[in-house]
Every structure is written in structure tokens, then in C-alpha cells.
Motif scaffolding. Structure first.
Motif, PDB file in Angstrom:
ATOM      1  N   ALA A 122     -17.587 -16.595  23.118  1.00 12.51           N
ATOM      2  CA  ALA A 122     -18.000 -16.745  21.722  1.00 12.51           C
ATOM      3  C   ALA A 122     -17.432 -18.029  21.119  1.00 12.51           C
ATOM      4  O   ALA A 122     -16.286 -18.395  21.373  1.00 12.51           O
ATOM      5  CB  ALA A 122     -17.537 -15.536  20.913  1.00 12.51           C
ATOM      6  N   ALA A 123     -18.253 -18.679  20.290  1.00  9.33           N
ATOM      7  CA  ALA A 123     -17.795 -19.868  19.569  1.00  9.33           C
ATOM      8  C   ALA A 123     -17.094 -19.506  18.264  1.00  9.33           C
ATOM      9  O   ALA A 123     -16.397 -20.327  17.673  1.00  9.33           O
ATOM     10  CB  ALA A 123     -18.982 -20.785  19.287  1.00  9.33           C
ATOM     11  N   LEU A 124     -17.288 -18.264  17.824  1.00  7.47           N
ATOM     12  CA  LEU A 124     -16.685 -17.774  16.582  1.00  7.47           C
ATOM     13  C   LEU A 124     -16.471 -16.280  16.714  1.00  7.47           C
ATOM     14  O   LEU A 124     -17.345 -15.574  17.226  1.00  7.47           O
ATOM     15  CB  LEU A 124     -17.608 -18.062  15.387  1.00  7.47           C
ATOM     16  N   MET A 125     -15.321 -15.787  16.272  1.00  5.71           N
ATOM     17  CA  MET A 125     -15.072 -14.346  16.239  1.00  5.71           C
ATOM     18  C   MET A 125     -14.888 -13.920  14.794  1.00  5.71           C
ATOM     19  O   MET A 125     -14.055 -14.481  14.073  1.00  5.71           O
ATOM     20  CB  MET A 125     -13.810 -13.980  17.032  1.00  5.71           C
ATOM     21  N   VAL A 126     -15.671 -12.942  14.362  1.00  7.58           N
ATOM     22  CA  VAL A 126     -15.550 -12.384  13.022  1.00  7.58           C
ATOM     23  C   VAL A 126     -14.876 -11.023  13.140  1.00  7.58           C
ATOM     24  O   VAL A 126     -15.384 -10.131  13.831  1.00  7.58           O
ATOM     25  CB  VAL A 126     -16.923 -12.235  12.339  1.00  7.58           C
ATOM     26  N   VAL A 127     -13.738 -10.880  12.487  1.00  9.18           N
ATOM     27  CA  VAL A 127     -13.006  -9.616  12.469  1.00  9.18           C
ATOM     28  C   VAL A 127     -13.196  -8.986  11.093  1.00  9.18           C
ATOM     29  O   VAL A 127     -12.844  -9.580  10.079  1.00  9.18           O
ATOM     30  CB  VAL A 127     -11.505  -9.833  12.736  1.00  9.18           C
ATOM     31  N   VAL A 128     -13.766  -7.796  11.070  1.00  2.19           N
ATOM     32  CA  VAL A 128     -13.912  -7.059   9.822  1.00  2.19           C
ATOM     33  C   VAL A 128     -12.635  -6.252   9.622  1.00  2.19           C
ATOM     34  O   VAL A 128     -12.290  -5.397  10.441  1.00  2.19           O
ATOM     35  CB  VAL A 128     -15.134  -6.118   9.860  1.00  2.19           C
ATOM     36  N   GLY A 129     -11.907  -6.557   8.549  1.00  2.00           N
ATOM     37  CA  GLY A 129     -10.633  -5.888   8.333  1.00  2.00           C
ATOM     38  C   GLY A 129     -10.022  -6.308   7.020  1.00  2.00           C
ATOM     39  O   GLY A 129     -10.687  -6.913   6.177  1.00  2.00           O
ATOM     40  N   ALA A 130      -8.747  -5.998   6.845  1.00  2.00           N
ATOM     41  CA  ALA A 130      -8.056  -6.283   5.594  1.00  2.00           C
ATOM     42  C   ALA A 130      -6.825  -7.138   5.868  1.00  2.00           C
ATOM     43  O   ALA A 130      -6.177  -6.982   6.910  1.00  2.00           O
ATOM     44  CB  ALA A 130      -7.641  -4.981   4.911  1.00  2.00           C
TER      45      ALA A 130
END
Length: 325
Positions: free
Chosen positions: A226-234
């Protein structure tokens, strides 16, 4: 012969999305939320909750709409109201104070955190001084250190402290860990402790919880692609912050955290080809769907789920609520 109608061609650029599995809620988080919801159903609103039940504002606000009231300390809880302790665990002084006031309380501490509490008590009864690997000020660390008298636990935050922190020399040593740490970071700290104290007692089974380990493993599997990792969190969620760090260390050029889909600028993925998405253990799946919906505003998504483990763990509700269901 009639032609089969074809779906309209999209003029949006294609984006390959690697979706981490497992991601999102773990069994401890799911149990904690259900405890608050079941308490509201059985006892009616309001139900007080000491600290955020889990580190996610979406979850907290959802429970507030149902009648939960979140407070910092027990002195904010009326005498006739039920109170729930958060999933991160609490010092022993908190249930002791609740009992002194004759408050009805429900303990939503994750059973895997409770296991670490029991380990600490067992080491203490055997005369060992405890080194706790964790982050200062995190509610779980505060709760774990609060299981024992002051001075019985030394907090170790990194390898440097593992090598240099002053510890008692008149008794044997043992170490325990916060459950939501980076697996890789912790292994380095443990190696430093064992090198310095060859006789130190280790946990019979690793304290870092299965959900933390699995979510980090999924990120490691995705990161090189992946060229970008999006982490959904706080931002106050330890396990979510660790996922960002793990992604970057595992070869992803960039990793970022968002709490809601609206925080993500889809233009960030322009020209990248492939990105990864995961969610911390306290982030519900609906927030992952928000991120995907946000990306679909700009891209035609091709979603590939990368699954490294199947999770089947469940935890029972407290006995007082089991009788209510």
C-alpha cells in the motif's frame, strides 16, 4: 437475441483498497459496550460510566444518546445511580470507594486486562517487584499499577528505561505488559530486561491481547503493498496509534489516522493505485464504511480483504446482567 444490459461505465479512476482483517471491535470492547446498553435497558437512564467506556467518541456519543452519562470520578455519581467502570480497568481504590458509598456498579474491565491484574497480584504475594511495560498515564496502566500498594510497580516505557531504570535489589523481579502495545516494541523492551535481569519472571502467556496482535499482523501484511494506510481510530486509543506506527515500520510510505470518514480528503489517494484501511479495536465497522463511502466520492473502488486470522473469542456479561437477559 436481447442484449444483457451492462452497468454504466464509471469515469472515476480506480483505486485498489486492501481491507485489513481482522479490524475494528474486539471481544473486550464489544462486551464493555453491551454492559452499558444492557444496564440502560434493565435499569433505565441515566447510567453513569467512569471514563470513556472505550476510546472512541462515536461510541461514547451513541451511548450518551441512549442515556449514559460519562464522568471522570465517582464523586460525580449520585448515590442512587448505577455506574459502570470502563474496559481499561480501574485501580482497586475505585470499587472500594463505590462499595463504601453502597453504589451499584458493573465492572466492564476487559477480561484480558483483568488477567494482567491477577498476574500482578500473584507476583506481589510471592514477594516480587513488578516491572510494568506500558505508557504512563494510559487508563489501563493507571488501573494495573493501582492493583498494588504504591512503590510495588516500576513503569518501563522503552528500551532505554529497561536498561537504566532503578529497581529494588532486595527481591526477585517480574514483568507484565499493557495489553495494547506494539508487539515489536515490546519484544525489544523484554529482550533488554532479560539481558539486564536474567532471572526475571516472565508471563506464562504473552500479555498483549490476541486482538492487538492480530490487527498489527494484518497491517504488516498490507503495508508493503500500500502507498497509504488509513487507520480508523481515536488519538487517545493506544492500539490505534500503534497501528499507524506498525504500518510505517512495515514499509508503507505514509500512514494516518481518522476518526470519521469526513476527516479523510479523498484527494490524498489520487494516483496512488493501492491503499490500505484498518480500524483500531474500539472503532465500529460503520466508521470503516464511512471511509469507504468518502473514497467512493472520487474513486471506483476495488476492495480486497486481507485476512490473517479469524477471531471467535467472546466474553460473558457480568453475572448481574446475565440474569437480566
Amino acid at each position: 437475441m436481447d442484449q444483457i444490459p451492462q452497468p454504466p461505465r464509471s469515469d472515476k479512476p480506480r483505486l485498489h483498497v486492501l481491507l485489513a482483517g481482522p479490524r475494528g471491535f474486539c471481544a473486550g470492547v464489544d462486551r464493555a459496550i453491551k454492559i452499558v446498553e444492557e444496564a440502560l435497558r434493565r435499569y433505565g437512564a441515566p447510567v453513569y460510566v467512569r471514563h470513556e467506556i472505550v476510546h472512541n467518541r462515536f461510541v461514547v456519543q451513541s451511548l450518551e444518546r441512549q442515556g449514559a452519562i460519562f464522568v471522570e470520578e465517582l464523586d460525580e455519581v449520585p448515590d442512587d445511580a448505577p455506574v459502570v467502570f470502563s474496559a481499561h480497568g480501574v485501580p482497586k481504590s475505585v470499587p472500594a470507594e463505590a462499595s463504601r458509598r453502597k453504589l451499584f456498579y458493573l465492572d466492564a474491565t476487559c477480561p484480558l486486562v483483568s488477567k494482567v491484574h491477577r498476574e500482578a497480584e500473584q507476583h506481589f504475594t510471592r514477594g516480587r517487584h513488578i516491572l510494568l511495560i506500558g505508557h504512563a498515564g494510559h487508563p489501563e496502566v493507571v488501573g494495573t499499577m493501582g492493583q498494588l500498594p504504591d512503590g510495588m510497580v516500576t513503569l518501563i516505557e522503552d528500551e532505554e528505561q529497561a536498561r537504566t531504570a532503578p529497581v529494588p535489589t532486595d527481591r526477585p523481579l517480574a514483568f507484565i505488559t499493557q495489553t495494547t502495545l506494539s508487539v515489536d516494541d515490546t519484544s525489544g523492551i523484554v529482550a533488554a530486561l532479560k539481558a539486564r535481569f536474567p532471572q526475571i519472571h516472565a508471563p506464562a502467556k504473552e500479555d498483549i491481547c490476541y486482538a492487538t496482535t492480530n490487527r498489527q499482523a494484518a497491517v504488516k501484511a498490507i503495508a508493503p503493498r500500500a502507498a497509504l494506510m488509513v487507520v480508523v481510530g481515536a488519538p487517545n486509543s493506544s492500539n490505534s496509534l500503534r497501528l499507524v506506527e506498525v504500518a510505517e515500520r512495515a514499509g508503507c510510505p505514509r500512514a494516518l489516522m481518522v476518526q470519521r470518514g469526513r476527516e479523510l480528503d479523498p484527494a490524498m489517494a489520487e494516483g496512488l493505485g493501492t491503499i490500505g484501511i484498518t480500524a483500531g479495536a474500539s472503532a465500529p465497522e460503520v466508521l470503516v464504511e464511512e471511509v469507504l463511502a468518502r473514497l467512493r466520492e472520487r474513486f471506483e473502488l476495488e476492495i480486497e480483504e486481507v485476512v490473517v486470522a479469524e477471531e471467535t473469542v467472546t466474553f460473558k456479561l457480568p453475572a448481574a446482567l446475565q440474569a437480566a437477559t
